[in-house]
Design a protein around this motif. Structure first.
Motif, mmCIF file in Angstrom:
data_model
loop_
_atom_site.group_PDB
_atom_site.id
_atom_site.type_symbol
_atom_site.label_atom_id
_atom_site.label_comp_id
_atom_site.label_asym_id
_atom_site.label_seq_id
_atom_site.Cartn_x
_atom_site.Cartn_y
_atom_site.Cartn_z
ATOM 1 N N ARG A 1 9.101 -17.675 -68.366
ATOM 2 C CA ARG A 1 8.013 -17.117 -69.160
ATOM 3 C C ARG A 1 7.119 -18.229 -69.673
ATOM 4 N N THR A 2 5.815 -17.988 -69.682
ATOM 5 C CA THR A 2 4.925 -18.944 -70.338
ATOM 6 C C THR A 2 4.682 -18.447 -71.750
ATOM 7 N N THR A 3 4.265 -19.378 -72.609
ATOM 8 C CA THR A 3 3.907 -18.946 -73.960
ATOM 9 C C THR A 3 2.664 -18.070 -73.813
ATOM 10 N N PRO A 4 2.722 -16.823 -74.173
ATOM 11 C CA PRO A 4 1.609 -15.933 -73.872
ATOM 12 C C PRO A 4 0.380 -16.247 -74.720
ATOM 13 N N ARG A 5 -0.735 -16.451 -74.040
ATOM 14 C CA ARG A 5 -2.008 -16.554 -74.758
ATOM 15 C C ARG A 5 -2.884 -15.412 -74.255
ATOM 16 N N THR A 6 -3.504 -15.613 -73.123
ATOM 17 C CA THR A 6 -4.209 -14.498 -72.507
ATOM 18 C C THR A 6 -3.512 -14.196 -71.190
ATOM 19 N N ILE A 7 -3.845 -13.055 -70.635
ATOM 20 C CA ILE A 7 -3.237 -12.721 -69.354
ATOM 21 C C ILE A 7 -3.646 -13.736 -68.295
ATOM 22 N N MET A 8 -4.892 -14.180 -68.324
ATOM 23 C CA MET A 8 -5.357 -15.155 -67.342
ATOM 24 C C MET A 8 -4.564 -16.443 -67.465
ATOM 25 N N ASP A 9 -4.376 -16.882 -68.704
ATOM 26 C CA ASP A 9 -3.608 -18.097 -68.937
ATOM 27 C C ASP A 9 -2.199 -17.951 -68.371
ATOM 28 N N GLU A 10 -1.629 -16.795 -68.634
ATOM 29 C CA GLU A 10 -0.247 -16.585 -68.175
ATOM 30 C C GLU A 10 -0.178 -16.671 -66.657
ATOM 31 N N LYS A 11 -1.136 -16.006 -66.009
ATOM 32 C CA LYS A 11 -1.189 -16.050 -64.542
ATOM 33 C C LYS A 11 -1.223 -17.498 -64.060
ATOM 34 N N ALA A 12 -2.111 -18.271 -64.659
ATOM 35 C CA ALA A 12 -2.246 -19.666 -64.256
ATOM 36 C C ALA A 12 -0.939 -20.406 -64.509
ATOM 37 N N GLY A 13 -0.299 -20.072 -65.643
ATOM 38 C CA GLY A 13 0.935 -20.749 -66.011
ATOM 39 C C GLY A 13 2.056 -20.516 -65.022
ATOM 40 N N PHE A 14 2.315 -19.260 -64.678
ATOM 41 C CA PHE A 14 3.473 -18.996 -63.824
ATOM 42 C C PHE A 14 3.271 -19.544 -62.414
ATOM 43 N N LYS A 15 1.944 -19.634 -62.012
ATOM 44 C CA LYS A 15 1.708 -20.118 -60.652
ATOM 45 C C LYS A 15 2.102 -21.566 -60.487
ATOM 46 N N SER A 16 2.052 -22.298 -61.601
ATOM 47 C CA SER A 16 2.452 -23.699 -61.490
ATOM 48 C C SER A 16 3.971 -23.825 -61.525
ATOM 49 N N LYS A 17 4.653 -22.757 -61.891
ATOM 50 C CA LYS A 17 6.108 -22.816 -61.976
ATOM 51 C C LYS A 17 6.739 -22.398 -60.663
ATOM 52 N N LYS A 18 7.980 -22.665 -60.562
ATOM 53 C CA LYS A 18 8.683 -22.336 -59.331
ATOM 54 C C LYS A 18 9.507 -21.048 -59.505
ATOM 55 N N ALA A 19 9.656 -20.321 -58.427
ATOM 56 C CA ALA A 19 10.430 -19.073 -58.463
ATOM 57 C C ALA A 19 11.879 -19.376 -58.834
ATOM 58 N N VAL A 20 12.462 -18.534 -59.666
ATOM 59 C CA VAL A 20 13.861 -18.722 -60.076
ATOM 60 C C VAL A 20 14.774 -17.820 -59.243
ATOM 61 N N VAL A 21 14.593 -16.539 -59.408
ATOM 62 C CA VAL A 21 15.394 -15.578 -58.627
ATOM 63 C C VAL A 21 14.485 -14.442 -58.154
ATOM 64 N N SER A 22 14.917 -13.758 -57.100
ATOM 65 C CA SER A 22 14.198 -12.580 -56.612
ATOM 66 C C SER A 22 15.201 -11.463 -56.368
ATOM 67 N N PHE A 23 14.713 -10.231 -56.473
ATOM 68 C CA PHE A 23 15.592 -9.108 -56.136
ATOM 69 C C PHE A 23 14.759 -7.901 -55.721
ATOM 70 N N VAL A 24 15.397 -7.006 -54.989
ATOM 71 C CA VAL A 24 14.788 -5.728 -54.649
ATOM 72 C C VAL A 24 15.450 -4.685 -55.543
ATOM 73 N N PRO A 25 14.703 -4.081 -56.463
ATOM 74 C CA PRO A 25 15.348 -3.093 -57.339
ATOM 75 C C PRO A 25 16.018 -2.017 -56.498
ATOM 76 N N PRO A 26 17.311 -1.833 -56.677
ATOM 77 C CA PRO A 26 18.035 -0.917 -55.795
ATOM 78 C C PRO A 26 17.743 0.545 -56.121
ATOM 79 N N THR A 27 17.875 1.407 -55.129
ATOM 80 C CA THR A 27 17.692 2.843 -55.360
ATOM 81 C C THR A 27 19.022 3.584 -55.368
ATOM 82 N N ALA A 28 20.115 2.849 -55.177
ATOM 83 C CA ALA A 28 21.426 3.493 -55.214
ATOM 84 C C ALA A 28 22.483 2.436 -55.472
ATOM 85 N N GLY A 29 23.689 2.879 -55.644
ATOM 86 C CA GLY A 29 24.794 1.951 -55.806
ATOM 87 C C GLY A 29 24.883 1.410 -57.208
#
Lengths: 590, 590
Positions: free
Chosen positions: B461-489
């Protein structure tokens, strides 16, 4: 159980793993399949989930809120619900017929004080305490340790330790869904396709049908009225010719030592000890089959694994006594009568039981399969049976666990077993007494098929005049059937004297070795057409197509005395008399 | 279920064996073991014992008087005990946390009129009537037909016919002691040592551990967030080189199509249809393995048997909707809300379920294993599964039979399943919502390991200022984890972006292909030390030692959302955030 006995066994139970040697290494017996089996990494992880404070997102357990069962209860019999003195006199009296219900009628006193033969057990959904011994639905309906519920395991271990008294230290028990499933596991654990299995020459088809499909070969050992004949077992193993037989010497013996199915025979201590020693002795020749890379000469002194299937173990009872022997007949069940229902005869009951093979098992080569009254257990050497555990997610153990471990407990279970034993002994007596009253019986006869065993042989009744006349009469007649009154189980194994049939020689000439089975089938059909259904012996044949030495001309029927009422049993024995006499004499019976 | 739907299916159920073609002959798939299996002659005899007037001394049945259980009863939930609208809003509200108990709170009205969410079922000892459908302890504790109790079988057949709608006529069902035991039977029925088995590239260890010991080889098929990738399955089979692989082309596919364990993926109709057709198509090449003596060209057009293991089938739910999409989020469960608890939405529920492979199975090559909520069943083509029946004396079915066949019945069971589905969907939402509130999530991202599937990727998470700022912030960061929200199980399959770790390249150089697992293990240990236990993905690896294409640098964790309370889950996701950020950034999280 008397207190001296109890204390001794309690001590042994507590100390036995320290004081007894452990099993020897028998892992060379494991099948390729079993050696390939690995511990489930996933299930190992479950243990970490128990760490305090841990938030477990690792397991795959369904949420217990979604289990539909909230509480279970059952009305169960008390351990003393079955009388241990159900019928001691002529069972045709009204009183005795009344006793067919077998459940003890409450006495006036017990009625007055509200003593019932039943009680209610209840299993809550959630754990009552945090002990692993707590029996609750949440734990039991969950995926669980594949060994079984700890409380039920502890109960069975106490029973095994006190009653079977294994002669080695590191034994263990494993719950199965019935003995057939247990034997199925053992088959895949120990046998390779093409291996031989030792069976009693007449054996339980369910067991053979489980192992046969793997491509195993049946190797039959001769039996008499007391079970496996050690000399024959020794001979078969000693003279084993792998080249001639086409497969290596068998390393597994499947046996039903008590009330064997179908022969009804019970093996006592002496024979078991000899058989056990034979199984140890044949270690030396197993060397060629051992795993490479081990020093065969120094470690392997063992060979055959004994699998004892014991559904009828607790049914072992005093022998049937004929009413022809008034003195013994009067004393029938005298010991039981003497002690009545008092607690301290549980020890007597246990002392009278033939020892399990486990009692002689100082090496850990015995796998015992128990299934008394639908309660399945197996006591097996840890070394051998450790592996298949991971396979089986166990099913419903709540009720049985609650009943045995929490309600009846050890003493109650022993008392319950005594009642079962008495029930089946009474039914055995019904059948033997009925044979005696319908046929003319001669005692202490020998048959070529087992010369050392005393058989009871049934003949056509003569019109009674004097005893001398009767003796003379039956001697001119031919034997109809013979049997050894069983001391356990639920079966009478009836040897049918087919040579007494006038066309026997002709049929044999016409049909060859199928002649015996053909005649037996004709007789079986006659009985069935007369509404008596018995089990043809060839269902149990462990050497189909090969004549049984000394019994080449004998056919067998297995009669079950477990279910029929006394009235039905009487009608059946009378029908058998008529059908047999007509079949053999070609005329109606007198 | 709406009435039009019901009538149509009732008719189909009644008529289906007449109107649908029977299964083709697939007996060439039977293993040697299975071909060797014979019908138990002894059990066949049991049928004669039912002839009126017959006195049966033939069976080996214990006397029911000696069964200790006289009556059993259980308190069970009513089919509507679990709400189908458990939580629709922010689950951190008190109301929602209250809903964690999941069991519907009785309303004032239901309290007033005494409506309870539980009822009591009772099973008597003796039969109430002579119908084979009668559920009583005497019959059920006895050795029984190995198929299962007729009432329970009839219930399951109705369910299979109405819900799965097999496309061939002569299907049958068989009760097992859990799906693991069912799969064990299938393994021995179909596979020879050395055969290959097709698995999802990440698969359930319990299944692999059952087949592996037979000496079978795992052949992995690539998966994405929607399960098996048909193109890869086709490629593996088409390019099969028996000489190079060392074993013949696999003829068995083991798959968990719904809420797959561990990936959580669910296969929908289209993919299943393609996979099914591939399994039919690969018939031609099976000719070399057929039994001799048959005309291979004319009869064999089929090859692969599909074994669908479906413990989570009824849990299939609408997709997770992010709170970032206020419109859809507001409509979350709108369909359920709309219909409330009214009966006629059972039909909607069933229509939404992905079709079983049985729905496409016009040849009888699908074996379905079901185990909803601890109730085990299997629907299998008669031709294939007829044989192992004789093996298994079934255990305790009384309670389950009484509950399903006599108490809840079909409609009640469907309603019950809806409650279970809603419960797990709620828990799925808890976890996904928590990821959203703790991490910064980006939607619709693709990963090299499955380019056609939209993943949700979590960032610091970036320290939230504006949505634009946040967008810019996360793009400079690296992905941590990914998942596909499951529909069963009950699982979220978390892809961990190990390349985001500063030492990743160095570790890979030092450790080679073990580098990925080593880093994942370090991260797993960090989590466990922080009291969050997750399951490492490599437990599920169907191709150990061989990198997964497109996921060479990715590690996986399986998170279960079935058990933890909302509070625990929130603590766990927050801990993951801290541990992940520290691990990847080498510094404490913001």
């Amino acid at each position: 159980m008397d207190s001296a006995f109890a204390i001794k066994d309690q001590e042994r139970y507590r100390d036995h793993s320290a004081s007894l040697p452990n099993a020897i290494d028998l892992s060379h017996h494991l099948s390729t399949l079993s050696k390939n089996r690995q511990t489930s990494a996933l299930k190992d992880l479950y243990r970490y989930a128990a760490r305090p404070g841990m938030i477990a997102l690792a397991g795959g357990l369904p949420n217990p809120e979604t289990f539909p069962f909230l509480e279970m209860s059952a009305e169960v019999q008390t351990p003393d619900a079955l009388s241990i003195t159900p019928v001691t006199a002529n069972p045709t009296t009204a009183e005795a017929l009344d006793a067919q219900s077998m459940v003890k009628k409450p006495s006036f006193l017990s009625w007055l004080f509200g003593k019932k033969n039943t009680e209610t057990i209840t299993i809550p959904k959630a754990p009552v305490n945090s002990s692993p011994m707590d029996i609750n639905l949440q734990t039991l309906l969950q995926y669980s340790s594949a060994q079984g519920h700890p409380a039920l395991i502890a109960f069975i271990k106490e029973f095994v330790s006190k009653v079977y008294q294994p002669a080695f230290g590191d034994w263990d028990v494993l719950l199965n869904v019935g003995a057939t499933m247990a034997w199925n596991h053992v088959v895949f654990m120990l046998l390779e396709p093409g291996d031989g299995v030792l069976y009693e020459e007449w054996s339980y088809p369910g067991a053979m049908n489980t192992a046969d499909p793997l491509g195993t070969h049946k190797v039959s050992i001769k039996v008499d009225g007391q079970g496996l004949i050690p000399e024959d077992m020794n001979k078969v193993l000693e003279e084993w010719d792998e080249e001639k037989r086409g497969f290596r010497r068998p390393k597994v013996l499947y046996t039903v030592p008590t009330g064997q199915n179908p022969t009804g025979a019970t093996m006592l201590a002496e024979r078991k000890k000899i058989i056990y020693d034979i199984c140890v002795k044949y270690g030396k020749s197993s060397i060629p089959y051992r795993q490479s890379g081990k020093d065969a000469d120094s470690t392997c002194t063992a060979d055959i694994i004994i699998v004892e299937d014991e559904p009828y173990y607790a049914l072992y009872a005093d022998p049937w006594v004929s009413r022809k022997h008034p003195k013994q007949f009067g004393a029938r069940y005298a010991d039981v009568e003497h002690h009545k229902d008092s607690k301290d005869t549980d020890g007597e009951f246990l002392k009278k039981l033939p020892p399990s093979y486990l009692k002689f098992d100082y090496q850990g080569r015995v796998i015992r399969m128990d299934a008394p009254s639908g309660i399945a257990q197996a006591s097996n050497p840890e070394r051998i049976c450790g592996r298949p555990r991971n396979l089986q997610d166990l099913d419903f153990q709540a009720m049985v666990g609650k009943l045995l471990a929490d309600t009846w407990k050890y003493d109650g279970y022993i008392r319950w077993l005594r009642g079962i034993k008495a029930t089946y002994a009474m039914r055995r007596d019904w059948m033997c007494d009925l044979f005696e009253s319908v046929f003319h019986l001669e005692f202490d006869q020998t048959l070529p098929l087992s010369p050392n065993i005393k058989w009871v042989t049934a003949y056509e009744r003569t019109t009674p005049r004097t005893i001398m006349d009767e003796k003379a009469g039956f001697k001119s007649k031919k034997a109809v059937v013979s049997f050894v009154p069983p001391t356990a189980g639920m079966f009478v194994w009836l040897a049918v004297h087919l040579p007494s049939h006038p066309d026997f020689e002709q049929t044999k000439r016409d049909e060859g070795k199928d002649g015996v089975n053909k005649m037996l089938y004709d007789l079986w059909t006659e009985l069935a057409e007369s509404n008596v259904l018995v089990c043809p012996g060839y269902f149990f044949d462990a050497q189909p197509g090969v004549p049984h030495e000394g019994a080449e001309d004998i056919g067998f029927f297995r009669l079950s005395f477990s279910m029929a009422s006394h009235e039905q049993m009487e009608a059946a024995v009378k029908t058998m008399y008529k059908v047999f006499i007509k079949f053999f004499q070609g005329k109606e019976a007198l």
